[in-house]
Design an enzyme around this catalytic site. Sequence first.
Site, mmCIF file in Angstrom:
data_model
loop_
_atom_site.group_PDB
_atom_site.id
_atom_site.type_symbol
_atom_site.label_atom_id
_atom_site.label_comp_id
_atom_site.label_asym_id
_atom_site.label_seq_id
_atom_site.Cartn_x
_atom_site.Cartn_y
_atom_site.Cartn_z
ATOM 1 N N CYS A 1 45.810 34.366 35.487
ATOM 2 C CA CYS A 1 46.920 33.445 35.122
ATOM 3 C C CYS A 1 46.169 32.515 34.097
ATOM 4 O O CYS A 1 47.108 31.931 33.392
ATOM 5 C CB CYS A 1 47.299 32.717 36.452
ATOM 6 S SG CYS A 1 48.249 33.504 37.663
ATOM 7 N N GLU B 1 50.850 28.393 43.018
ATOM 8 C CA GLU B 1 50.137 28.487 41.638
ATOM 9 C C GLU B 1 50.755 29.735 41.236
ATOM 10 O O GLU B 1 50.581 30.973 41.943
ATOM 11 C CB GLU B 1 48.652 28.650 41.951
ATOM 12 C CG GLU B 1 47.692 28.526 40.876
ATOM 13 C CD GLU B 1 47.183 29.998 40.244
ATOM 14 O OE1 GLU B 1 48.098 30.345 39.202
ATOM 15 O OE2 GLU B 1 46.488 30.495 40.636
#
Length: 455
Positions: free
Chosen positions: A261, A227
């Site tokens: 993010c 990720e």
Amino acid sequence: MQSVDPATETRIDSFDRHDAAAVEKRLDRAQRGFETWRERSITDRQALLAGVSDVLEANESEYARTMTAEMGKPIEQARAEVQKCARVCEYYAEQAGTFLQDDRVAVEPGAKTFVAYEPLGPVLAVMPWNYPFWQVFRFAAPALAAGNVCLLKHAPNVQGCAEAIADVFEAAGFPEYALQTLRVADETVADVIADDRVRAVTLTGSVAAGRAVASEAGAQLKKTVLELGGSDPFVVLDDADLERAATVGCQSRTYNTGQSCIAAKRFVVHTDVYDEFVDRLRTEMAALTVGDPTDEETDVGPMARADLRDDLHDQVERSVAAGATVELGGEPLDRDGYFYQPTILTDVPTDAPAATEELFGPVAAVFEVESEAAAVALANDTEYGLGATVWTNDRGRGEAVAREIEAGCVFVNEFVTSHLELPFGGIKNSGYGRELAGEGIREFVNRKSVWVSDP
């Protein structure tokens, strides 16, 4: 390894790195422990996870203070992070058995055929500082429930959080081998990945870190889940509810001081509503309280490290030099701590850093487009593909646009965040694999096909 309070720049604590002997001890303990842990019933593992939730809830304030001290997260947001960790443990305590039960598949009469989901072994988790509890728990809860054991290599500046997490599992009754910390330098990670006792790796972090981990794991033919970064588009169409879009956009860009993010980073706004939206966004961001993260009234705290603040300011300055206009902020705060003003950039050239790079801090880049098609094209014009948002008063239109955007998740008229019930992850340079939901718990298992016929 040192923990430094980013609000005051004072040292909190220091931690010795584990030497080769200490790493060897933990790897051996993980391998031996796994052979025992995998034999524990799923109901036992689920019950222990429920106990982790209880420990988190009982000590919420303590863990929140640790996060706030080490990486500057506003205290209210830190408590919310602990609460979410408790919920993910509860979720898998309730659902793991269902997700991992054998799947019966009819192939031929008289044959019993099914898919079994069996653990892989010790899994190395390389975790970041921005959500120092949540990133670990959203991996560890399903991994442990599936019968794996975990080795946690946390970011150097949040070692207090890493030790606290290990203590949580121990307090809930997990054996010592279930989750162990590895205090090692980044350059040592490759050696750990290469060790035969480590069966898989998960990483949340930068694209560069992801490439390095994937390369090493690939050379060893080991499963990885990555990720990575994001440059999420926040698309505002001509029929959007501008008041709500600006409110949520401000929150999405500045929550966790913009160090997320899946934060909204590139605001892609239809020309018919562009001026009004920018005005509303400016009003929302200008009203934020920036300051002491231990204060309940603080909306935006310091950035986690001095270099992160300096890198962000460099991106802003280079974007302005390329032609961008500063509508709000644009400078570090002149005070102790690693604070940066909530910032809005407009007139951003498509080749400026604010358009092509991830801005990991409270800086919004706003782009004007003339049509829905242009909005989709600009939203997809990025190396990343983690999350995205679409704002429109037409649900059908929103769904249609969502299907055109290249991302792991798209939210229409809603704040982008990870939900326990939905798989989470990205495409392109935002990584691969999924966390959470049933897909997440099945990432680190052997999907074993079994065929049983009569003799």
